[in-house]
Design an enzyme around this catalytic site. Sequence first.
Site, mmCIF file in Angstrom:
data_model
loop_
_atom_site.group_PDB
_atom_site.id
_atom_site.type_symbol
_atom_site.label_atom_id
_atom_site.label_comp_id
_atom_site.label_asym_id
_atom_site.label_seq_id
_atom_site.Cartn_x
_atom_site.Cartn_y
_atom_site.Cartn_z
ATOM 1 N N HIS A 186 -12.950 -7.074 0.622
ATOM 2 C CA HIS A 186 -11.644 -6.434 -0.353
ATOM 3 C C HIS A 186 -12.705 -6.266 -1.609
ATOM 4 O O HIS A 186 -14.241 -7.077 -1.671
ATOM 5 C CB HIS A 186 -11.390 -7.994 -0.502
ATOM 6 C CG HIS A 186 -9.606 -7.892 -1.533
ATOM 7 N ND1 HIS A 186 -9.342 -7.559 -2.387
ATOM 8 C CD2 HIS A 186 -10.902 -8.948 -2.535
ATOM 9 C CE1 HIS A 186 -8.685 -8.089 -3.311
ATOM 10 N NE2 HIS A 186 -9.638 -9.113 -3.437
ATOM 11 N N GLU A 197 -8.464 3.052 4.675
ATOM 12 C CA GLU A 197 -8.191 1.440 5.441
ATOM 13 C C GLU A 197 -7.387 2.174 6.819
ATOM 14 O O GLU A 197 -6.899 0.868 7.528
ATOM 15 C CB GLU A 197 -7.645 0.948 3.979
ATOM 16 C CG GLU A 197 -8.117 0.141 3.436
ATOM 17 C CD GLU A 197 -8.360 -0.944 2.726
ATOM 18 O OE1 GLU A 197 -8.933 -1.678 2.498
ATOM 19 O OE2 GLU A 197 -7.626 -0.781 1.638
ATOM 20 N N HIS A 248 -0.855 -3.951 1.178
ATOM 21 C CA HIS A 248 -1.609 -2.668 0.686
ATOM 22 C C HIS A 248 -0.722 -1.538 1.726
ATOM 23 O O HIS A 248 -0.706 -0.964 2.326
ATOM 24 C CB HIS A 248 -2.793 -3.233 1.857
ATOM 25 C CG HIS A 248 -4.617 -3.945 1.681
ATOM 26 N ND1 HIS A 248 -4.378 -4.576 1.883
ATOM 27 C CD2 HIS A 248 -5.103 -3.016 1.635
ATOM 28 C CE1 HIS A 248 -5.663 -5.054 1.065
ATOM 29 N NE2 HIS A 248 -6.029 -3.946 1.879
ATOM 30 N N GLU A 287 -3.726 -9.441 0.847
ATOM 31 C CA GLU A 287 -3.422 -8.737 -0.288
ATOM 32 C C GLU A 287 -2.612 -7.224 -0.396
ATOM 33 O O GLU A 287 -1.773 -6.626 1.119
ATOM 34 C CB GLU A 287 -4.590 -7.563 -1.508
ATOM 35 C CG GLU A 287 -4.683 -6.889 -2.613
ATOM 36 C CD GLU A 287 -5.956 -6.821 -2.758
ATOM 37 O OE1 GLU A 287 -6.616 -6.097 -1.640
ATOM 38 O OE2 GLU A 287 -6.212 -6.078 -3.931
ATOM 39 N N GLU A 307 -12.869 -6.288 -4.676
ATOM 40 C CA GLU A 307 -12.554 -7.612 -6.048
ATOM 41 C C GLU A 307 -13.378 -8.921 -5.901
ATOM 42 O O GLU A 307 -13.933 -9.353 -6.754
ATOM 43 C CB GLU A 307 -11.088 -7.993 -6.016
ATOM 44 C CG GLU A 307 -10.437 -6.929 -7.522
ATOM 45 C CD GLU A 307 -9.183 -6.086 -6.203
ATOM 46 O OE1 GLU A 307 -10.124 -5.612 -4.930
ATOM 47 O OE2 GLU A 307 -8.539 -5.524 -6.741
ATOM 48 N N ASP A 345 -7.450 -6.937 4.615
ATOM 49 C CA ASP A 345 -8.984 -6.529 4.018
ATOM 50 C C ASP A 345 -10.088 -7.364 4.858
ATOM 51 O O ASP A 345 -11.271 -7.262 5.309
ATOM 52 C CB ASP A 345 -9.129 -7.577 2.771
ATOM 53 C CG ASP A 345 -8.696 -6.094 1.944
ATOM 54 O OD1 ASP A 345 -8.264 -5.025 2.375
ATOM 55 O OD2 ASP A 345 -8.738 -6.308 0.895
ATOM 56 N N HIS A 356 -7.634 2.487 -1.759
ATOM 57 C CA HIS A 356 -7.357 1.257 -1.348
ATOM 58 C C HIS A 356 -5.676 1.870 -0.978
ATOM 59 O O HIS A 356 -4.628 2.385 -1.365
ATOM 60 C CB HIS A 356 -6.348 0.048 -2.586
ATOM 61 C CG HIS A 356 -6.024 -1.008 -2.054
ATOM 62 N ND1 HIS A 356 -6.615 -2.186 -2.228
ATOM 63 C CD2 HIS A 356 -4.349 -1.033 -2.428
ATOM 64 C CE1 HIS A 356 -5.809 -2.886 -1.428
ATOM 65 N NE2 HIS A 356 -4.131 -2.092 -1.846
#
Lengths: 253, 253, 253, 253, 253, 253
Positions: A117, A177, A33, A31, A119, A42, A172
């Site tokens: 992650h 992160e 980032h 994904e 989601e 992730d 995010h």
Amino acid sequence: MSVHMDQLSWVDYERRIGEGAVVFLPCGATEQHGPHLPLGTDALLASAISAEVAARVGGLVAPALSYGYKSQPKCGGGQHFCGTTSLDGATLSALVRDAVREFHRHGVRRLVLVLGHYENQWFVAEGIQLALRDLGPNAGLEVMRLEHWDFCREQTLTDVFPDGFPGFALEHAAVIETSLMLHFHPQLVALEKIPDDAPADFPPYDMYPTRTEWVPPSGVLSSAKGSSAAKGQRLAEDIVDGIAAAVCKEFAL
Amino acid sequence: MSVHMDQLSWVDYERRIGEGAVVFLPCGATEQHGPHLPLGTDALLASAISAEVAARVGGLVAPALSYGYKSQPKCGGGQHFCGTTSLDGATLSALVRDAVREFHRHGVRRLVLVLGHYENQWFVAEGIQLALRDLGPNAGLEVMRLEHWDFCREQTLTDVFPDGFPGFALEHAAVIETSLMLHFHPQLVALEKIPDDAPADFPPYDMYPTRTEWVPPSGVLSSAKGSSAAKGQRLAEDIVDGIAAAVCKEFAL
Amino acid sequence: MSVHMDQLSWVDYERRIGEGAVVFLPCGATEQHGPHLPLGTDALLASAISAEVAARVGGLVAPALSYGYKSQPKCGGGQHFCGTTSLDGATLSALVRDAVREFHRHGVRRLVLVLGHYENQWFVAEGIQLALRDLGPNAGLEVMRLEHWDFCREQTLTDVFPDGFPGFALEHAAVIETSLMLHFHPQLVALEKIPDDAPADFPPYDMYPTRTEWVPPSGVLSSAKGSSAAKGQRLAEDIVDGIAAAVCKEFAL
Amino acid sequence: MSVHMDQLSWVDYERRIGEGAVVFLPCGATEQHGPHLPLGTDALLASAISAEVAARVGGLVAPALSYGYKSQPKCGGGQHFCGTTSLDGATLSALVRDAVREFHRHGVRRLVLVLGHYENQWFVAEGIQLALRDLGPNAGLEVMRLEHWDFCREQTLTDVFPDGFPGFALEHAAVIETSLMLHFHPQLVALEKIPDDAPADFPPYDMYPTRTEWVPPSGVLSSAKGSSAAKGQRLAEDIVDGIAAAVCKEFAL
Amino acid sequence: MSVHMDQLSWVDYERRIGEGAVVFLPCGATEQHGPHLPLGTDALLASAISAEVAARVGGLVAPALSYGYKSQPKCGGGQHFCGTTSLDGATLSALVRDAVREFHRHGVRRLVLVLGHYENQWFVAEGIQLALRDLGPNAGLEVMRLEHWDFCREQTLTDVFPDGFPGFALEHAAVIETSLMLHFHPQLVALEKIPDDAPADFPPYDMYPTRTEWVPPSGVLSSAKGSSAAKGQRLAEDIVDGIAAAVCKEFAL
Amino acid sequence: MSVHMDQLSWVDYERRIGEGAVVFLPCGATEQHGPHLPLGTDALLASAISAEVAARVGGLVAPALSYGYKSQPKCGGGQHFCGTTSLDGATLSALVRDAVREFHRHGVRRLVLVLGHYENQWFVAEGIQLALRDLGPNAGLEVMRLEHWDFCREQTLTDVFPDGFPGFALEHAAVIETSLMLHFHPQLVALEKIPDDAPADFPPYDMYPTRTEWVPPSGVLSSAKGSSAAKGQRLAEDIVDGIAAAVCKEFAL
């Protein structure tokens, strides 16, 4: 001896499982980032954290699920970004269901799914529940499911965010992160590319098809400025300590 | 710059795809490979080979599928081994279908699925076909699917097996895989643990539930004795050369 | 009394099952077999062979699955041929799963799936495995799965192919299938229409969408010239003998 | 030239479809039909009728679906009979969906599904609807779906049942099916085994699990006494005439 | 205390189930019912009838399934009407399967599915059968499935239809449903909008895509003229009496 | 004229949709809400709120989805409560997918899914995304998805919770839901049965099978003491105002 299941022979793995080793399954994603973090963030973080906890508690780390559920605008930027490579919900649940069933067959009795992650959470939870239903009431398998950032201590968040913690929702590709990646994988962070966008401001509802104009074009939902390896180390300590303690408590190690 | 998609930011990935980069998706397994090779052998080899080819042709390697279809006695020892962690066929097909659809959305027009696990092939093929049906006749996406060992040259096999090549069917955890691992990941091979079993001898049919007595208890279908890093290098050259040539030819690079 | 289940009343069938009859389920396809063989070749051969074996061992033949998995270019010509009528993998696996479960309910304890279509094998195997998982570890049902051509003896192949056996891979609508059809269903073979194409020459990878130019326009992958009823009879003897022997051995008849 | 698709080469089939041939797909079952009729009755009748209509209108008959939806007590006796071999609803719908899509790919524009098993109707209808949704609004494919007994004329029923027609509901393995089998496949009917049970008497609701005591142990829902080949011929004429007329009218042949 | 499950607390519900209460699950639809009846007719009637029966036998009514299987031209007008909002067959079966499993977990041992929509019946039956298969042979759950109109007495139909009963097939939005709505929900009926079309006249087969010209544009398959609340009351009495009696008989209340 | 779709004839519904009416689909659950609130709370509140908003903006309310995704311990108490009646994730997603596709067929271009059950959100989101993928990029349908409580204003929460807002996580069957029920359905609230438990205190991870001892036996996650109809009215005003404003803004009404 490695904590990584995929580096062990089946004979060594079998012995370790027979001794009661906890298995950790990192559940990541591929994904966007932002321009400064890699697409694999992730899975890389969930794997690194799993490895540290496993080393601490004598556990093993299974190969990460490298693809996760569809990125949503408010927590991952959304599915319109190039590079974000996502699964349908049913696919992710099936993957988890199959894996849990197989670990059970191996004799694993303590399994931890470490999510990197956001989601993923509901489809992973569904996969676990479906597997346990398949296995029946006497399976003897206990499964812990967690998102690693939930183990950051209050005080740490206060210190890491001197101007106030904006909440996990916007974290995010942001300070947490980025700092964790600077700690675990510094060579994969391009600090100079951190964008200077204002934080995203989402309404209390979602629109489909995605209103792409709601999402910063960089994919970063709040600024990663102020990230550092030192912050990453401190966050990692919270997380690894916290998960290790939870595992020991719940599995009576 | 890395060939590994998960180490690139989405911005860099998007640029590379825009330039026409071929994407390689390694499709492995988590499966017993005898007492001398690790459970991750299939994904490790498919990934290593993909990376070399990608470097050669200016491509990128997506995160491997680390779990594959159920191990069958005649080609992987079977599902009764501890550590073998497999997916239902529908799960694997869904995983591939979702991934192919996503790469298409990214603008990928040349995709190569590099299989390191024999049992994957039909469910991966189904996933590709379902994705292309979803995408419709004008998708503009071409997909190559291959098992890496099929690129070993005749002469190489003759040289690697001075007593005669037993056929790919029994080459599970045997000379080819062991030699390739000695070449790519020597620290993960325990040469001293290679069993000395006679090769398995299967009848021309399958029985379900698995007749586990047909399968050597070590999980090795024919001996890995005689494996060497030098053989691995030579096999790897064949394979990497062969795939690179195929990719250049079919995708007119 | 007929060996064909669909010609028996349920009362007679129940009695036969109660006596321990083995049930044979032919798994065919509806697929192009060149201009000289009919679309039903795979189901016709699997059924004819099943009937002969059943007669030999006191078994019964269930109605054939007349539709199979998607034809692949290298073994069946591919899905671009008119007349080829194929199922998704999940459909075929479900069909087999349901059927196996039902035979188990009838009290069948020995079941043989006789495949006449190469592409079926993995999805049929998955269907069997799913059914056995559904039925649980004490189902008491044993299932054999086979492709009939694997029972041709070495010597027979040497004799049938005086210029060398090209391998089963290219034997689609070629000498083996044509000879078997001349033996079992001569009125359905149009010998005069056998094309004179050179054998297909496939690279060691697959491309999707199908590169239709790789496949001879006739659909025949290597020439059927030299086919004869006598060869068919000899092949059929090998196959029927071999399967009957395997059934007797594995099911301790 | 045969009306049976599985007896034609793909070249001949393609030519016939190019000329506009209607394709008939018989949808049967493997289901108990009392002690006097064979398990394959539904597929045998649907196939025989399809063949006669196809011969009349220049059509082709595809291989029958030999397995159907689960037998229900009130129309087929129920799933507790040995020999009845049924599919889950989703499996049957998938089978039909796949088949309809394939016939469309062949260029078929007029397709008739001839049902010989009452329980099939809704799952077959769903399969057709799903396929047409997949194919989109401009597919140009028209599908007729029918149960053959609905084409019996009023006067014929009056004559065939001098004591009054009990209704199609109880006509399982009774006079209509037995007479049709005597007409089409007399060697498969054991007239002397027709049971002499009174007709079943069902309440206006269903119970699950099946109340097996509601169903005559023979599986015959009303008596087949009075069946004859002559009646079968007359019923067959009605049916074949009726379907042929419907096909000509709806497809403007 | 309410008979409606959704109006009870879980504590009260648990107590009632512990006392052996029968649970009624109305299975309706959202479907055109002509210009004079509302889209919710099927769920409204099934719910109203369920409530009366539940009150009679000390049962409870679960929330209705408000969406049903696809409307078919011959019994509901078809899917081309605006407002008709239908589920795929697999969705409806899954919904029923999940619900039945959950009621079983609650301790429910007597469950009645009250259908108000003809098209639901096979997919509801499949859902029940799948749930019972999941629950295994010792579940101790008995399920009744019914369509409410099947409980109208012969004499009542004779009286309600002085010119002859046209059969349930055409009774969509016609005299029975309209009269029942006038009895249960008079404020939702617009008597003045009842169309004056002749009854629909369907051939003994179905065509897909729907031949919309076969269906009266109003969606009413036979005239609702002559409907009255008095007729509705009499029909309702038959239905409620009949279901209550069936429930008492089959569940030995 | 009613805002409730199920109370309108299809003719009236079609006219309203033609005029551009927004459709609201309430997505509830059947789930324990403590001893003082009914099992239907989630659907009842989502429906009541939808009706008020619809009245405000000239919209329509479709029949609620009365069953939702599995209750989780931390937000709904968990699946071990009697009365909680939940769907598998795939079932709920399929239900939403089918419904969204049908509304699109009706000509609906503005659809709002109003969630009253926290656990629904991801499976509802997946259903919407799957439907939009099915419909293709030019569907012209925009879908809003929301949880109603997210529209409570900061100031309102401060006033409603004078001792501090415990967060939505623990607001199951607590002050917000109880107050809203006192406002919308006072006759269904048993204030005297509100338990006096301390709020639940969950760790930052989940365990499967459910650690039922984590959950208060009443099912109430934090106390509902202090609930009032007046608070409910104020919360309802926030919610209805907020949703109406969002709808007008996003759909440019």
